[in-house]
Scaffold this motif. Structure first.
Motif, mmCIF file in Angstrom:
data_model
loop_
_atom_site.group_PDB
_atom_site.id
_atom_site.type_symbol
_atom_site.label_atom_id
_atom_site.label_comp_id
_atom_site.label_asym_id
_atom_site.label_seq_id
_atom_site.Cartn_x
_atom_site.Cartn_y
_atom_site.Cartn_z
ATOM 1 N N GLU A 833 0.812 -1.236 0.000
ATOM 2 C CA GLU A 833 0.000 0.000 0.000
ATOM 3 C C GLU A 833 0.835 1.271 0.000
ATOM 4 O O GLU A 833 0.438 2.280 -0.577
ATOM 5 N N HIS A 834 2.006 1.264 0.657
ATOM 6 C CA HIS A 834 2.753 2.507 0.839
ATOM 7 C C HIS A 834 4.060 2.572 0.060
ATOM 8 O O HIS A 834 4.451 3.637 -0.417
ATOM 9 N N ILE A 835 4.743 1.425 -0.069
ATOM 10 C CA ILE A 835 6.087 1.460 -0.647
ATOM 11 C C ILE A 835 6.089 1.176 -2.148
ATOM 12 O O ILE A 835 6.752 1.890 -2.919
ATOM 13 N N ALA A 836 5.337 0.166 -2.574
ATOM 14 C CA ALA A 836 5.318 -0.209 -4.002
ATOM 15 C C ALA A 836 5.013 0.979 -4.920
ATOM 16 O O ALA A 836 5.689 1.165 -5.940
ATOM 17 N N PRO A 837 4.000 1.836 -4.581
ATOM 18 C CA PRO A 837 3.727 2.977 -5.478
ATOM 19 C C PRO A 837 4.906 3.950 -5.575
ATOM 20 O O PRO A 837 5.127 4.549 -6.629
ATOM 21 N N LEU A 838 5.663 4.116 -4.470
ATOM 22 C CA LEU A 838 6.767 5.077 -4.474
ATOM 23 C C LEU A 838 7.926 4.612 -5.351
ATOM 24 O O LEU A 838 8.631 5.438 -5.955
ATOM 25 N N LYS A 840 7.555 2.365 -7.853
ATOM 26 C CA LYS A 840 6.999 1.837 -9.109
ATOM 27 C C LYS A 840 7.311 0.352 -9.262
ATOM 28 O O LYS A 840 7.926 -0.091 -10.240
ATOM 29 N N GLY A 841 6.905 -0.401 -8.242
ATOM 30 C CA GLY A 841 7.176 -1.838 -8.273
ATOM 31 C C GLY A 841 6.150 -2.614 -7.494
ATOM 32 O O GLY A 841 4.979 -2.221 -7.432
ATOM 33 N N GLY A 842 6.553 -3.726 -6.918
ATOM 34 C CA GLY A 842 5.631 -4.566 -6.168
ATOM 35 C C GLY A 842 6.398 -5.479 -5.244
ATOM 36 O O GLY A 842 7.635 -5.545 -5.285
ATOM 37 N N GLY A 843 5.672 -6.167 -4.394
ATOM 38 C CA GLY A 843 6.304 -7.090 -3.461
ATOM 39 C C GLY A 843 5.306 -7.563 -2.435
ATOM 40 O O GLY A 843 4.092 -7.377 -2.578
ATOM 41 N N LEU A 849 7.978 -9.551 8.183
ATOM 42 C CA LEU A 849 9.094 -9.363 7.252
ATOM 43 C C LEU A 849 8.578 -9.409 5.817
ATOM 44 O O LEU A 849 7.958 -10.385 5.402
ATOM 45 N N ALA A 850 8.842 -8.334 5.072
ATOM 46 C CA ALA A 850 8.373 -8.268 3.687
ATOM 47 C C ALA A 850 9.383 -7.494 2.854
ATOM 48 O O ALA A 850 10.156 -6.683 3.383
ATOM 49 N N THR A 851 9.379 -7.744 1.550
ATOM 50 C CA THR A 851 10.336 -7.089 0.648
ATOM 51 C C THR A 851 9.645 -6.579 -0.605
ATOM 52 O O THR A 851 8.542 -7.015 -0.945
ATOM 53 N N ALA A 852 10.333 -5.656 -1.303
ATOM 54 C CA ALA A 852 9.797 -5.116 -2.561
ATOM 55 C C ALA A 852 10.944 -4.760 -3.486
ATOM 56 O O ALA A 852 12.068 -4.495 -3.046
ATOM 57 N N GLY A 853 10.632 -4.749 -4.793
ATOM 58 C CA GLY A 853 11.575 -4.286 -5.805
ATOM 59 C C GLY A 853 10.819 -3.396 -6.771
ATOM 60 O O GLY A 853 9.587 -3.461 -6.859
ATOM 61 N N GLY A 854 11.546 -2.525 -7.481
ATOM 62 C CA GLY A 854 10.838 -1.618 -8.383
ATOM 63 C C GLY A 854 11.721 -1.043 -9.461
ATOM 64 O O GLY A 854 12.778 -1.598 -9.791
ATOM 65 N N GLN A 855 11.287 0.104 -10.002
ATOM 66 C CA GLN A 855 11.965 0.737 -11.129
ATOM 67 C C GLN A 855 12.557 2.108 -10.793
ATOM 68 O O GLN A 855 13.511 2.551 -11.421
ATOM 69 N N ASP A 856 11.988 2.813 -9.799
ATOM 70 C CA ASP A 856 12.359 4.206 -9.510
ATOM 71 C C ASP A 856 13.182 4.279 -8.220
ATOM 72 O O ASP A 856 12.653 4.071 -7.124
ATOM 73 N N VAL A 857 14.480 4.630 -8.344
ATOM 74 C CA VAL A 857 15.347 4.699 -7.154
ATOM 75 C C VAL A 857 15.347 6.090 -6.507
ATOM 76 O O VAL A 857 15.984 6.292 -5.475
#
Length: 871
Positions: A833-838, A840-843, A849-857
């Motif tokens: 809900e909070h990190i993936a949109p920032l 531009k990714g998913g997880g 414990l949870a992780t995410a990866g995306g496109q925008d650093v």
């Protein structure tokens, strides 16, 4: 009381006495007919006679034909097992006249057989005759009416409309009026109360159609009009199961000895008694007795269960049967394969192909059962959840999920929904499938117009065994639309072009019409018609045609076909005589061969097969081709393929009589030396009990070997041309392994140092320890590990660690159990809900414990502030 076997034999003997040739059943799986997946009527194998493409060797024939009807206008799968007379696989007894006798004889013999030979009481028989159709300008069938008046009371002759008494092969093609014979199987008491004639063609389970005599005299054109055929034919069909029920005086087809042996075996397996009622348990017994026949005979005829086309139809039937014994007979392990020996023995003398492949069919069926049983329980739990939250209509997406995730065919979901008084959003399901279906349909749809006849002929000949060129004439053509593109299909009086069949692809080449070149892009069969695919119609269609096959391509195809025979024989020598062909593809680039075998073919076995084939190539054995009667060929040891329909006169390919003798219609080399070299390129599994190999020979083998030597040379050069290439690669792998271990130790030390550094950066927010930082790590796993390791050194905490790894953002969030409970925080939800949109990714992940990866650093600092803000 006559047995089913005696009833069948009496039918065949009766028509043999009327000078009919008794012919074997065609395979239940259809080849060379784009309009059919399965034989669904006795007339299918005789279509070419009705269409005028081929002249019948004998104008009168009779047979019993294996048929399969699952859906469409002829039958509904949902009714099978529920009522007493619908089936998937059934036998169709038939007698045929190709331009010989017509209505008078067909009607007289029908009556003679039923009333005089089988002695069905005449007061239980009714007949229907076509009443005519004003819209089609078709009159009442007076001839049939008058013939029936000679043998049956006029009040038992009923008029039927076009729907019931006018038979058509399809949207176009041969058709004509028909006369049906119906039997009233009710008790005498019931017959006194209601006149049987009012129940004919009204879906009464005890007043049933038993025989249909079709009088083929018209041809339906593309525009819907009817033309008279030059010759008139008789096409009849009598349901063997229904006939047996009547003659054995039973109220259900399933009470006859066609099915009682199978039902008794099921009773023993599940330790329950069949009560022949309407309850789900009784329906389950009937479903199993019916479905196992369809499953066994289609597999024996060469159709393996799969996810597409005819294979998916078999998979649907099998899975429907599994669900019935699982849910209603309480049997939770494979059952169907245990019924195969019962059927194989029962039909040994009429359809012997099942007995010959009993072990193979059992293996395939059991593997299919095992696979579906693994997902069935989960699927049934999922559908229970869906049913419990559904009021009237199951959502189409949910039905698609059952299909896609749990392997539930839509008709199985429909069946379960119906049992729970629910419907399915069919449109929603279709929409979920539509993209895939549209792709598939667009790739295969061929819209054809009517044939235009140029040169009348009753014989189309293939001359391509001896030549790749010929002078010929155009017989007929039709315009077609393939994948939205206009094209033509041409038929020549004689042709050197081989039409795709027996695994061998169709020829390509050119046709010269008075100098105008027309390119042939493919050659296929439609029943026995050889059709040349071209992109345009020539201007001059009446002159002499010079037909020229692409000879270089044909040669490359031919060597692969002859290599297939050599390889087949070698496989049987090395692996055993259980090896039988289950499918093949022969083209100019390689050969593909599917065969029955229950284990991986080892490298040693592959090498043995290659050695045998190459030895035969070096011996330069002549390839001898003979034509002879089929019985003579089989007697001399020729191998015939299960599921193939052979003529009385067959073509036999002999490569050393002690090595390989096969029935084959393909093209072959003059001697084995022309193959040059044979080499396997792959081996693997296709289905239960079926392996697939691919191989190359001739020029393709030379290319294959050269490419591999080039690869080895390149590797040698990279490794500085070592004397022992294998040893050099081993040393390289060992060195790489040692370096990895050293690197892992260094990384582990770095991660400990990083963890300790982070512990110095903690801050307290609302009594919660918070750590947030952008760190340097080499991969996402390292980031997750550091986040997890913080747990051993902190109590009430929230940690969010970010990293830029090769230009991509990665985030790990860790929360202690106490904070997750007290603050109602969920690491997985925070990520989504909070990190993936920032970034531009998913997880996702667990609560703690949870992780995410995306496109925008660019927003990693914002990620830290966002999580911090939640505290």
């Amino acid at each position: 009381m006559m047995t089913a076997a005696e009833i069948r034999q009496q039918f065949l003997d009766f028509f043999a006495s009327k000078k009919h040739q008794i012919v074997p059943s065609a395979p239940i799986v259809v080849k060379n007919d784009p309009t059919l997946l399965f034989t669904n009527a006795g007339m299918n194998q005789f279509k070419d006679y009705f269409l005028g493409n081929r002249k019948a060797e004998n104008p009168r024939v009779a047979d019993t034909q294996k048929c399969l009807r699952v859906s469409g206008k002829h039958n509904d799968l949902e009714e099978v097992g529920v009522d007493t007379y619908h089936h998937t696989m059934f036998e169709m007894l038939g007698n045929w006249s190709f331009g010989d006798y017509f209505k008078a004889e067909a009607i007289a013999w029908s009556w003679e057989l039923l009333a005089e030979v089988y002695k069905i009481p005449k007061d239980r028989l009714y007949v229907t005759v076509f009443e005519g159709d004003a819209k089609e300008n078709l009159p009442k069938d007076e001839e049939a009416w008058n013939e029936w008046k000679k043998v049956i009371a006029e009040d038992r002759i009923l008029l039927g409309n076009k729907k019931d008494n006018f038979w058509e092969m399809g949207d176009t093609g041969p058709c004509g009026p028909c006369t049906e014979i119906h039997v009233d199987c009710r008790t005498d008491e019931e017959r006194k109360q209601v006149d049987g004639k009012t129940l004919v063609n009204n879906d009464h389970p005890q007043v049933i159609e038993i025989w249909n005599n079709v009088f083929i005299q018209f041809n339906r054109m593309k525009d819907g009009s009817l033309e008279q055929l030059p010759a008139k034919h008789v096409d009849t069909g009598m349901g063997f199961e229904r006939l047996t029920r009547v003659l054995q005086n039973k109220q259900s087809n399933y009470d006859t000895d066609i099915f009682t042996g199978t039902i008794a075996t099921v009773e023993n397996i599940v330790a329950k008694k069949y009560t022949a009622g309407d309850d789900k348990e009784s329906v389950a017994f009937r479903v199993l007795a019916d479905h196992i026949r369809a499953i066994c005979f289609t597999i024996a005829d060469g159709q393996l269960p799969s996810n597409t086309g005819a294979g998916y139809v078999i998979r649907r039937i099998l899975r429907r049967a599994v669900r019935y014994y699982y849910s209603y007979l309480g049997y939770k392990q494979p059952l169907l394969h245990q019924l195969v020996p019962v059927l194989a023995t029962q039909f040994e003398n009429v359809f012997s192909e099942l007995k010959a492949q009993e072990a193979f069919v059992q293996k395939v069926v059991k593997e299919e059962e095992d696979a579906f049983l693994r997902t069935l329980e989960k699927g049934l739990k999922r559908i229970d959840d869906i049913i419990n939250t559904t009021k009237e209509v199951i959502d189409g997406k949910a039905a698609f999920e059952l299909f896609d995730t749990y392997g539930f065919p839509i008709d199985l979901t429909r069946l379960i929904a119906g049992e729970n008084k629910l419907a399915i959003d069919e449109k929603g399901f279709d929409a979920a499938l539509s993209e895939q279906k549209e792709r598939s349909r667009a790739a295969t749809t061929i819209d054809t117009e009517d044939w235009v006849e140029v040169l009348p002929t009753d014989k189309i000949s293939f001359v391509g065994y001896d030549a790749v060129t010929a002078e010929t004439k155009l017989v007929k053509y039709r315009k077609v639309n393939i994948k939205g593109k206009a094209a033509c299909q041409l038929v020549l009086q004689s042709t050197p072009f081989y039409a795709e069949s027996g695994g061998q692809v169709g020829d390509t080449g050119v046709l010269l019409f008075e100098g105008e070149e027309v390119v042939v892009t493919d050659t296929k069969k439609e029943n026995d018609l050889i059709i040349h695919f071209t992109e345009q119609l020539p201007v001059n269609i009446t002159g002499v045609v010079a037909a020229k096959v692409n000879a270089d391509r044909r040669k490359k195809i031919t060597v692969h076909h002859s290599a297939t025979h050599l390889m087949h024989a070698a496989l049987r020598k090395v692996l055993g005589t259980h090896v039988a062909q289950k499918g093949s593809l022969v083209n100019d680039q390689y050969l593909r061969f599917d065969f029955s075998h229950f284990a991986k073919v080892t490298d040693e076995e592959m090498a043995q097969v290659e050695a045998i084939v190459n030895e035969k190539i070096r011996e330069n054995v002549p390839v001898i081709i003979k034509s002879m009667p089929k019985e003579e060929a089989i007697a001399m040891g020729a191998m015939a393929l299960f599921g193939e329909k052979y003529a009385d006169e067959v073509r036999v390919v002999i490569i050393d009589p002690t090595y390989s003798i096969e029935l084959c219609g393909g093209t072959h080399v003059g001697s084995t030396g022309e193959l040059g070299l044979f080499k396997f390129t792959s081996e693997g599994a296709v289905a239960a009990g079926v392996r697939r190999v691919e191989a190359v020979t001739g020029f393709a083998a030379e290319q294959y070997v050269n490419e591999h030597f080039a690869s080895i040379r390149a590797i040698r050069e990279q490794l500085k041309n070592p004397k022992d290439l294998g040893k050099s690669i081993e040393n390289l792998q060992s060195e790489n392994s040692d370096l990895k271990k050293k690197l892992e130790k260094l990384e582990a030390r770095q991660l400990v140092a990083l963890r300790n550094e982070l512990l110095q950066k903690d801050e307290i927010i609302n009594n919660v320890t918070f750590i947030g930082d952008i760190v340097e790590v080499s991969n996402a796993d390292a980031l997750k590990k550091v986040c997890f390791d913080l747990k051993t050194n902190l109590n009430d905490y929230v940690a969010v660690l970010c990293a830029n790894i090769d230009g991509k953002p990665f985030v790990a969030v860790g929360i202690s159990d106490t904070v997750a409970a007290a603050k109602q925080l969920d690491a997985g939800k925070i990520i989504k809900e909070h990190i993936a949109p920032l970034i531009k990714g998913g997880g996702g992940g667990q609560k703690t414990l949870a992780t995410a990866g995306g496109q925008d650093v660019s927003n990693l600092q914002q990620v830290i502030e966002k999580v911090k803000g939640l505290l």
